[in-house]
Design a protein around this motif. Sequence first.
Motif, mmCIF file in Angstrom:
data_model
loop_
_atom_site.group_PDB
_atom_site.id
_atom_site.type_symbol
_atom_site.label_atom_id
_atom_site.label_comp_id
_atom_site.label_asym_id
_atom_site.label_seq_id
_atom_site.Cartn_x
_atom_site.Cartn_y
_atom_site.Cartn_z
ATOM 1 N N LYS A 170 -72.005 49.820 9.426
ATOM 2 C CA LYS A 170 -73.251 49.697 8.177
ATOM 3 C C LYS A 170 -72.788 48.452 7.358
ATOM 4 N N ASN A 171 -73.696 47.431 7.332
ATOM 5 C CA ASN A 171 -73.336 46.206 6.550
ATOM 6 C C ASN A 171 -73.455 46.513 5.179
ATOM 7 N N THR A 172 -72.176 45.799 4.314
ATOM 8 C CA THR A 172 -72.020 46.218 3.003
ATOM 9 C C THR A 172 -72.910 45.184 2.142
ATOM 10 N N ALA A 173 -73.658 44.365 3.122
ATOM 11 C CA ALA A 173 -74.402 43.378 2.175
ATOM 12 C C ALA A 173 -75.968 43.249 3.083
ATOM 13 N N ALA A 174 -76.954 42.493 2.372
ATOM 14 C CA ALA A 174 -78.032 42.465 3.065
ATOM 15 C C ALA A 174 -77.846 41.431 4.358
ATOM 16 N N ASP A 175 -76.909 40.561 4.285
ATOM 17 C CA ASP A 175 -76.590 39.608 5.511
ATOM 18 C C ASP A 175 -74.945 39.308 5.408
ATOM 19 N N TYR A 176 -74.828 38.322 4.858
ATOM 20 C CA TYR A 176 -73.502 37.818 4.591
ATOM 21 C C TYR A 176 -72.996 38.568 3.129
ATOM 22 N N SER A 208 -74.105 43.837 13.964
ATOM 23 C CA SER A 208 -75.365 44.952 13.803
ATOM 24 C C SER A 208 -75.725 45.754 14.933
#
Length: 246
Positions: free
Chosen positions: A208-214, A202
């Motif tokens: 860019k994360n593909t999910a909110a977190d995991y 992050s």
Amino acid sequence: MTDSTPTPENAPEQAAPSSQVPPEHLRAIRSFVLRQGHMTAAQQRAIDTLWPQFGVDYQAAPIDLNARFGRDNPKVLEIGFGMGTATVEIAKRLPERDFLAIDVHGPGVGNILKLMEEEQVGNIRVMRHDAVEVVENMLADGALEGIHIFFPDPWHKKRHNKRRLVQTPFVAKLLPKLKKGGYIHLATDWEEYAVQMLEVLSGFDSLKNTAADYAPTPAYRPETKFEARGKRLGHGVWDLVFEKTE
């Protein structure tokens, strides 16, 4: 991958798997720990017979991946494949991609080659060397569509945390090798390491994360025996998938 990765949990042996992997390639390495392991006759035979076709020796110069695979398809780097079972399964599920798989565990090198022969999988090339040196010296910028690091050694004692592979300096070396739109996929069964991985990835503006977190486990990554055993013991598993945006 599978049960071990750079600094693998199923630790590597020190002796070179064959004369085709020169001992000078196995210098002091920071991305994993060398321990003893037993090479079976079948694993040694696989190295002796298949390394010329599927093995890649270390060189301190950029490599032409398309030439090594004989085609211009998306390339994925896998760091730490353990015994190679999951790597071979992923390569079967994604036949349109080519996989450069790196580990230092001699029996694992022999085993992945043996599995490739048994399963008739040809879209993997195998290296036995320090992944850090391979990234620094052999991979051209923008050469990769993806990077997989599954279940690296968590170095769970706090005083050993600095030895973990997934840290900002190493990710900074990896990112130039990824194409824009490429991805990095990490997985761990150690929650505190998952938190660190999330913080590290992050911290890069180009990711860019593909999910909110995991992330949900992508369909291409099979559950390993090691992972299933952990789940039976009540351990969690965390996947992280980030895309390169620039």
